[in-house]
Design a protein around this motif. Structure first.
Motif, mmCIF file in Angstrom:
data_model
loop_
_atom_site.group_PDB
_atom_site.id
_atom_site.type_symbol
_atom_site.label_atom_id
_atom_site.label_comp_id
_atom_site.label_asym_id
_atom_site.label_seq_id
_atom_site.Cartn_x
_atom_site.Cartn_y
_atom_site.Cartn_z
ATOM 1 N N TRP A 13 23.608 137.278 66.500
ATOM 2 C CA TRP A 13 22.297 137.923 66.601
ATOM 3 C C TRP A 13 22.224 138.851 67.813
ATOM 4 C CZ3 TRP A 13 19.649 138.066 62.449
ATOM 5 C CH2 TRP A 13 19.617 137.000 61.552
ATOM 6 N N ARG A 16 24.073 142.046 66.937
ATOM 7 C CA ARG A 16 23.232 142.825 66.021
ATOM 8 C C ARG A 16 22.144 143.561 66.792
ATOM 9 N NH1 ARG A 16 18.436 141.609 63.087
ATOM 10 N NH2 ARG A 16 18.407 142.292 60.893
ATOM 11 N N ALA A 122 31.608 136.838 59.283
ATOM 12 C CA ALA A 122 30.319 137.526 59.355
ATOM 13 C C ALA A 122 30.097 138.375 58.113
ATOM 14 C CB ALA A 122 30.265 138.395 60.612
ATOM 15 N N LEU A 126 26.937 138.090 55.407
ATOM 16 C CA LEU A 126 26.109 139.229 55.022
ATOM 17 C C LEU A 126 26.260 139.608 53.552
ATOM 18 C CD1 LEU A 126 26.710 141.372 58.229
ATOM 19 C CD2 LEU A 126 24.542 140.305 57.547
ATOM 20 N N ARG A 128 29.045 140.658 51.937
ATOM 21 C CA ARG A 128 29.986 141.730 51.597
ATOM 22 C C ARG A 128 31.048 141.224 50.617
ATOM 23 N NH1 ARG A 128 26.270 143.786 53.852
ATOM 24 N NH2 ARG A 128 26.257 144.549 56.004
ATOM 25 N N SER A 305 29.824 150.646 58.985
ATOM 26 C CA SER A 305 29.193 150.128 60.197
ATOM 27 C C SER A 305 29.879 150.580 61.477
ATOM 28 C CB SER A 305 29.173 148.596 60.161
ATOM 29 O OG SER A 305 30.493 148.075 60.270
ATOM 30 N N ASP A 314 25.997 144.293 60.448
ATOM 31 C CA ASP A 314 24.683 144.488 59.833
ATOM 32 C C ASP A 314 24.113 145.868 60.113
ATOM 33 O OD1 ASP A 314 22.819 143.428 58.109
ATOM 34 O OD2 ASP A 314 21.667 142.376 59.650
ATOM 35 N N GLN A 317 22.494 148.578 57.605
ATOM 36 C CA GLN A 317 21.073 148.833 57.334
ATOM 37 C C GLN A 317 20.672 150.233 57.796
ATOM 38 O OE1 GLN A 317 18.072 145.836 58.107
ATOM 39 N NE2 GLN A 317 19.660 144.299 58.514
#
Length: 348
Positions: A13, A16, A122, A126, A128, A305, A314, A317
């Motif tokens: 987190w 991110r 990870a 998410l 993927r 990313s 992440d 997004q």
């Protein structure tokens, strides 16, 4: 909950949220310190104070471990989860749901902060379906770029993680939690337009992202010639962060490089090279006006990313929001494609 998992999730987190590397690594290192301890041994060390005196365990990480050992979700993690429930970007949710993979990521083999396994885990979290590992090439020494020898070793590691290990690796297999790990590289386009790795090694990879990292203030004619040569190399499948700009962040700001965008994007369309929409918030590369030029040129796109840590995966997004805002159709985004279609395209 499991204390090691709690520490690693906190790190996720924080990554991110673009926290400092020092802050993130405090939790990653604490997780490594306790990873091999049984639940009973860990509880005993918490109770008698030995853990608090252990190198690599600070006040905050000790608090997290203690609360996890007591059977609850640590307060610090609960707060991060609550903040993380909000999306990073306001738009692009429909397109984000269509993204299947990520073709530009880095591990601790070059300038990333985590091992390949952590990146895969990870990616699985998410949702993927595939992840391309694209560590840097040798000329980028500041990023610990991979020599031919080290890239060869990395291909062996990829093969051992339960994936196909590149073009010569045999039958396709699933990696962590079903995520397909693709063998790739972010290779520098050198000043003369050649790619910064041995062609016979590039032949073994599933995917090559080609980027310019040096002499970014070259005049337009020089930069255009350099980029056109890199795009024309048959190994190149994705043109990475084409302007090299930086809008904010720890590295400061940097203006976009100067090149003939119409010629560059026409070459991408002619050579079937996808233009990357780099999702890192400090890059937002290409700028919106260049995305429109690439659309008009008939280019394919890849929303990536450029993650250097698990939580940064992440960042897709942000890329999905920009692509949606600029009207990029999902069918022209190669990271919406199933992996078999993607690989068939990449190997042409």
């Amino acid at each position: 909950m499991d204390a090691t998992a709690a520490l690693n999730e906190i790190a996720f987190w924080l990554e991110r949220d673009r926290a400092t590397t020092f802050k993130v690594q405090a939790f990653r290192k604490a997780a490594a310190v306790i990873a091999d301890l049984s639940a009973e041994e860990l509880a005993a060390r918490v109770a008698d104070g030995r853990l608090k005196r252990t190198k690599g365990i600070g006040d905050r990480t000790f608090e997290v471990i203690s609360q996890a050992v007591d059977g609850g979700v640590p307060d610090y993690l609960a707060g991060l989860r609550e903040r993380g429930a909000a999306p990073l970007a306001e738009g692009g949710g429909e397109l984000l749901a269509q993204l299947r993979g990520d073709l530009h990521t880095h591990s601790d083999w070059s300038d990333g902060g985590s091992p390949i396994e952590a990146m895969l885990e990870a990616a699985a979290l998410l949702g993927r379906e595939y992840l391309a590992l694209t560590d840097h090439s040798p000329t980028l020494r500041i990023a610990n770029g991979l020599s031919a020898e080290r890239l060869t070793k990395q291909l062996d590691v990829i093969a051992g993680l339960g994936t196909d290990g590149g073009k010569g690796g045999g039958d396709s297999k699933a990696g962590a939690a079903g995520v397909r790990l693709l063998a790739g590289i972010e290779v520098d386009i050198l000043e003369d337009g050649t790619l910064d790795q041995a062609p016979e090694l590039l032949d073994r990879l599933d995917l090559v992202v080609a980027s310019v990292h040096s002499k970014l203030r070259s005049d337009s004619r020089t930069m255009t010639r350099r980029m056109l040569a890199g795009i024309a190399d048959p190994h190149t499948r994705v043109l990475g962060h084409c302007t090299g700009r930086l809008l904010n962040g720890s590295r400061g700001t940097r203006p976009p490089s100067d090149f003939d965008a119409k010629r560059v994007f026409a070459a991408c369309a002619d050579h079937d090279v996808a233009v990357e929409i780099n999702a890192r918030p400090e890059r937002q590369d290409p700028p919106d006006e260049l995305i429109q030029l690439a659309l008009d040129a008939g280019c394919l796109f890849s929303i990536d990313s450029d993650a250097h840590a698990p939580g940064q995966l992440d960042f897709l997004q942000y890329g999905a929001e920009r692509a949606a805002r600029n009207g990029v159709p999902a069918e022209r985004i190669i990271t919406t494609w199933p992996v078999d279609r993607l690989l068939d395209w990449a190997r042409r």
